[in-house]
Design an enzyme around this catalytic site. Structure first.
Site, mmCIF file in Angstrom:
data_model
loop_
_atom_site.group_PDB
_atom_site.id
_atom_site.type_symbol
_atom_site.label_atom_id
_atom_site.label_comp_id
_atom_site.label_asym_id
_atom_site.label_seq_id
_atom_site.Cartn_x
_atom_site.Cartn_y
_atom_site.Cartn_z
ATOM 1 N N GLY A 6 4.760 7.035 2.496
ATOM 2 C CA GLY A 6 6.075 6.408 1.819
ATOM 3 C C GLY A 6 5.306 5.388 0.825
ATOM 4 O O GLY A 6 3.572 5.227 1.202
ATOM 5 N N LYS A 22 7.695 -0.599 6.139
ATOM 6 C CA LYS A 22 7.024 0.962 5.576
ATOM 7 C C LYS A 22 8.262 1.906 4.912
ATOM 8 O O LYS A 22 9.635 1.838 5.536
ATOM 9 C CB LYS A 22 6.651 1.542 6.575
ATOM 10 C CG LYS A 22 5.582 2.659 6.841
ATOM 11 C CD LYS A 22 5.495 3.076 7.357
ATOM 12 C CE LYS A 22 3.855 3.697 7.612
ATOM 13 N NZ LYS A 22 3.527 4.451 8.456
ATOM 14 N N ASP A 75 -5.747 9.421 14.197
ATOM 15 C CA ASP A 75 -6.184 9.320 12.790
ATOM 16 C C ASP A 75 -6.274 8.347 12.847
ATOM 17 O O ASP A 75 -6.127 7.332 12.488
ATOM 18 C CB ASP A 75 -4.590 9.070 11.699
ATOM 19 C CG ASP A 75 -4.636 9.532 10.465
ATOM 20 O OD1 ASP A 75 -5.944 9.860 10.192
ATOM 21 O OD2 ASP A 75 -3.925 9.536 9.565
ATOM 22 N N GLY A 122 0.632 -1.386 0.188
ATOM 23 C CA GLY A 122 0.037 0.138 0.306
ATOM 24 C C GLY A 122 1.076 1.530 -0.139
ATOM 25 O O GLY A 122 1.909 1.332 0.152
HETATM 26 N N1 LIG Z 1 1.315 -3.674 9.306
HETATM 27 C C1 LIG Z 1 1.046 -3.797 7.900
HETATM 28 N N2 LIG Z 1 0.662 -4.463 7.299
HETATM 29 C C2 LIG Z 1 0.009 -4.704 6.082
HETATM 30 N N3 LIG Z 1 -0.620 -4.025 4.823
HETATM 31 C C3 LIG Z 1 -0.188 -2.833 5.632
HETATM 32 C C4 LIG Z 1 0.299 -2.494 6.882
HETATM 33 N N4 LIG Z 1 0.762 -1.284 7.648
HETATM 34 C C5 LIG Z 1 0.350 -0.315 5.927
HETATM 35 N N5 LIG Z 1 -0.097 -1.106 5.204
HETATM 36 C C6 LIG Z 1 -0.977 -1.051 3.875
HETATM 37 O O1 LIG Z 1 0.248 0.579 3.652
HETATM 38 C C7 LIG Z 1 -0.962 1.424 3.514
HETATM 39 C C8 LIG Z 1 -0.345 2.527 4.171
HETATM 40 O O2 LIG Z 1 0.453 2.776 5.242
HETATM 41 P P1 LIG Z 1 0.338 3.566 6.431
HETATM 42 O O3 LIG Z 1 -1.025 3.880 6.194
HETATM 43 O O4 LIG Z 1 0.685 3.109 7.512
HETATM 44 O O5 LIG Z 1 1.130 5.123 5.378
HETATM 45 P P2 LIG Z 1 0.484 6.071 5.570
HETATM 46 O O6 LIG Z 1 2.200 6.616 4.522
HETATM 47 O O7 LIG Z 1 1.192 6.847 7.471
HETATM 48 O O8 LIG Z 1 -0.566 6.861 5.138
HETATM 49 P P3 LIG Z 1 -0.971 8.153 6.110
HETATM 50 O O9 LIG Z 1 -1.319 8.442 4.787
HETATM 51 O O10 LIG Z 1 -2.355 6.754 6.438
HETATM 52 O O11 LIG Z 1 -0.520 8.564 6.759
HETATM 53 C C9 LIG Z 1 -1.876 1.062 4.416
HETATM 54 O O12 LIG Z 1 -3.408 0.785 4.037
HETATM 55 C C10 LIG Z 1 -1.712 -0.498 3.860
HETATM 56 O O13 LIG Z 1 -2.372 -0.873 2.680
#
Ligand SMILES: Nc1ncnc2c1ncn2[C@@H]1O[C@H](COP(=O)(O)OP(=O)(O)OP(=O)(O)O)[C@@H](O)[C@H]1O
Length: 823
Positions: free
Chosen positions: A402, A419, A515, A397
């Protein structure tokens, strides 16, 4: 005799006289009386013998079945050169290669055995017949041949960037077994099959020179302790092969060195600097796109790929505390061992750690992984980098910070979510992102709960930060909603309960998530729910000021929007209420209002767009709207009584068309499934409409609301401001004309006209009956009057029009005494 017979007879005479002359000539030369054909074949044979004699220096075997290419080769030689003149060696090499591709093994002894997985090995290069061995080495076992070990041709995965070590310095002869000693066998333990299964027929490999075939080269003898079980792909190439390969046709020989330098290892990485590292040349990646254990050759590069290899660990700016699953074990990993080797060769100072806490109860927890222990190079060597275990896989995702990839630990077989965030120090946004990520790490590393995604560790590699997290394979609630539609009641209950459980734990640690929304709640295949994405989380202390404006607008608590109510854990509960609605309707409340319309065509303002007074006016509108929706009746006490008085003083302002007889309504937040606003809101999947806001029916008793948060669950009535802001946005930014009620609610929850019920009125709490089942029904107000969407729409439209009269001119001052605090 016919004329043609005469002619033929003359020709025969000429021919016979010519032949007699030739015969006489032959007799003079002593050839005897051989026939003509034998004469011609003799010429051919002589040429062939010459060729064979030339080849003898290269191949000890006669050709078994010359391939077409062989013939071509010979023909070319025959045609181009006098039989008496030996062919130049370069030409012979080319010919040999072509012959070989046709199923022969020029330059090699066919009787030579293929490499054996076990047995004695020799590191002594076969210096004889180097030319031939170039071919043979790559063909037979991937063993490399050369005068200089550094020039040895390594097997495909030898320079796996994961280990970055110089491999295949050993130049085993073709018939030498691979594993020469226990040490090398030991090193290959984790990948025992690599050597065995890659033994393939020689000719096949030579003939095809296809990527999968290079697996064979994994059999190359890892005689040296520096050898890796995974071999450099490029090292299987020899000049002839390179020149034969379609992708590299025309490449000069030196390119082989180029291909074999740099890519798989970091610059200056001790052992592997130089030949074994591969880099810079994209053709390498083209050539070896499927390299196992070689992330840099993968379509999705691993962190190691982006890193300079071994130095990645050393450059790690933030090797944070590791979860057990991050791989505390230090045994049995060639990768890790090699990684350690890399560290030994790069004893760079380690930057300070971001995290000062870890999991001391972890069985694999050690002082070495504890940031509290001062680090030294020696200690750093013992530090286990999570990245050395996790190999980056497919994209899971994307978020605002990122990408999130699947990570796989090839040793333990476990998976994680990686991540990945690119850090650019010269970019303000990146700096902010980094700061938030640091905060996320700081928060996550302190948490351990079944309903919170588990943190494994993190590190920086070059300009990228990696956070290793528990992999939750089901994806987010948001994604599930997109794919499968709204959830059923039981799922909503179950999920909500689990989220609350996670939040209760989180809040007990005085940490607010800020959030909570469907996209940040992950679900595993067993229906277990995990709160994720702690990028906006904050640990609240006594010194903490008001929460800053962070969150996702549709899920954001009003006090956050107004930035006025101080730090409050309860904002998560509001957001959870919105998430509950999201689960029930696939959309968060107020999602029909888009933020873009609000900012479109707006005049620049010199002061904040929403002044205190306008916010106050918005509150009025909001309260009106709430009343229209018959919402906001108290079910739980507000956090403080001030809110009630504020409401009375500000909301019930005369002149705005609202009755002051309305008693203040203390909006309760969706604290539990029972107290959730959805409890008495009307299910879109029942009535075909969607609930406009996370609000509850006045008939819900406050007793059903049980604050679970550390900071008190109830949120005062000024939450209505969120509604107001949305309305304001719509009113200001929209170009819709007055009276265009239908358009105004385009895609809104209210658009569809409701059909009155004919049967007995369902009590207001029709959404959930006593058995917890969803019952069909409609919205009812506290007087048991149906709250028709049309009615609501008209009311909202009315307020919408009023909003248009709001004075948002620059310089519009805030009246003394008015605050952002709300009613
Ligand atoms: N631990 C995980 N296991 C499986 N998929 C995950 C996990 N963490 C994140 N994802 C996938 O990645 C996507 C983005 O992750 P996340 O929301 O943590 O990123 P972000 O950059 O912090 O996003 P946001 O814009 O919400 O702040 C999630 O919507 C999910 O689909």
């Amino acid at each position: 005799m016919p004329w043609w017979s005469k002619h033929s007879s003359k020709d025969e005479k000429k021919k016979s006289s010519k032949e007699s002359i030739i015969d006489a000539f032959n007799r003079k030369l002593g050839f005897g009386s051989e026939d003509k054909s034998s004469c011609r074949s003799r010429k051919s044979r002589r040429r062939r013998d010459e060729i064979v004699s030339q080849r003898g220096a290269i191949s000890r075997l006669p050709s078994r079945s010359p391939s077409p290419s062989t013939r071509v080769s010979r023909c070319q030689s025959f045609a181009a050169r006098s039989p008496a003149v030996p062919l130049p060696r370069p030409a012979l090499r080319t010919a040999v290669t072509r012959i070989d591709s046709g199923s022969q093994r020029p330059g090699s002894n066919a009787s030579l055995p293929l490499p054996k997985p076990h047995g004695g090995a020799s590191n002594v290069p076969d210096s004889s017949g180097a030319e031939a061995d170039f071919t043979t080495a790559s063909v037979s076992s991937g063993s490399s041949v050369g005068d200089n070990p550094s020039d040895s041709i390594l097997s495909p995965l030898a320079s796996d960037c994961e280990n970055g070590n110089r491999t295949a310095l050993n130049i085993s002869s073709r018939d030498q077994p691979m594993h020469s000693n226990k040490n090398s066998a030991e090193m290959f333990k984790p990948v025992p099959n690599l050597s065995n299964k890659n033994r393939r027929p020689l000719g096949t490999r030579v003939k095809n020179l296809q990527i999968p075939k290079r697996d064979l080269v994994l059999c190359s003898a890892p005689d040296s302790l520096l050898s890796s079980p995974s071999r450099s792909p490029m090292r299987s190439f020899v000049p002839d092969q390179v020149s034969n390969h379609g992708l590299l046709i025309g490449k000069p020989y030196p390119d082989v060195s180029l291909l074999g330098s740099g890519q798989c290892s970091s610059p200056g990485s001790g052992y592997n600097s130089g030949n074994n590292s591969i880099g810079g040349d994209m053709s390498t990646q083209l050539f070896w796109p499927q390299s196992r254990c070689s992330p840099e050759c993968s379509p999705v590069p691993s962190p190691r790929m982006t890193s300079p290899g071994p130095s990645s660990r050393i450059q790690s700016g933030a090797v944070t505390p590791l979860h057990p699953r991050a791989g505390g074990s230090t045994t049995g990993s060639p990768t890790r061992r090699l990684d350690d080797n890399k560290q030994q060769s790069h004893r760079l100072p380690l930057p300070p750690l971001l995290i000062s806490n870890t999991f001391p109860l972890s069985p694999t927890y050690s002082a070495a992984t504890s940031p509290s222990v001062p680090r030294s190079p020696a200690r750093a060597e013992a530090t286990v980098s999570p990245g050395s275990r996790w190999k980056k896989g497919r994209l899971l995702g994307m978020g605002s910070f990122g990408h999130v990839y699947l990570g796989f630990n090839s040793e333990s077989g476990e998976m994680c979510a990686m991540k990945e965030v690119t850090l650019c120090s010269d970019d303000a946004k990146s700096r902010e992102s980094a700061q938030q990520l640091g905060q996320e790490i700081a928060v996550l590393s302190r948490l351990r709960h079944p309903n919170i995604v588990q943190y494994y560790g993190s590190e920086t590699v070059d300009d990228k930060l990696y956070i290793y997290l528990e992999y939750v394979s089901g994806g987010s609630i948001y994604k599930l909603l997109q794919e499968y539609g709204q959830f059923g009641e039981n799922a909503i209950r179950n999920y909500t309960q689990q989220i609350l459980s996670g939040l209760a734990y989180l809040h007990a640690k005085n940490t607010v998530h800020r959030d909570i929304k469907g996209a940040n709640i992950l679900v595993d295949p067993h229906g277990r729910v995990k709160v994720a994405d702690f990028g906006m989380a904050k640990h609240i202390t006594a010194q903490s000021g008001p929460l800053s404006f962070k969150g996702s607008p549709y899920w954001m608590a009003p006090e956050v929007i107004q930035n006025s109510s101080g730090s409050n854990l309860a904002v998560d509960i509001w957001s959870l209420g919105c998430t509950v609605l999201e689960m029930a309707t696939t959309k968060p409340p107020w999602s029909q209002y888009e933020g873009h319309a609000f900012v479109r065509n707006v005049m620049p303002l010199e002061r904040p767009l929403v002044s205190a007074e306008s916010a106050e006016s918005m509150n009025v509108v909001a309260s009106s709207t709430m009343r229209s929706l018959d919402i906001g009746h108290a079910r739980s006490l507000p956090l403080d009584s001030e809110d009630t008085s504020n409401y009375q003083q500000k909301v019930l302002k005369p002149g705005l068309g609202f009755s002051t007889s309305q008693s203040p309504r203390n909006m309760s937040c969706p604290i539990s499934p029972v107290g959730s606003p959805i409890f008495h809101s009307h299910s879109p999947h029942i009535s075909g409409r969607r609930s406009p806001s996370p609000i509850s029916s006045p008939h819900v008793q406050s007793g059903s609301s049980t604050p679970l948060t550390a900071g008190g669950g109830a949120i005062p009535f000024h939450h209505q401001r969120q509604t107001t802001i949305n309305l304001l946005q719509e009113g200001i930014g929209s170009s819709r004309s007055p009276g265009s009620a239908g358009n105004f609610y385009t895609n809104s929850y209210f658009q569809e006209p409701r059909q009155p019920r004919s049967s007995p009125r369902t009590p207001p709490h029709v959404f959930w009956d006593n058995n917890g089942s969803i019952q069909p029904g409609y919205n009812w107000n506290k007087d048991n009057q149906p709250v028709l969407s049309d009615h609501v729409s008209q009311q909202l439209l009315s307020e919408h029009l009023k909003l248009k009269s709001l004075n948002l001119r620059p310089g519009f001052s805030t009246p003394p005494g008015s605050t952002n605090r709300g009613p």
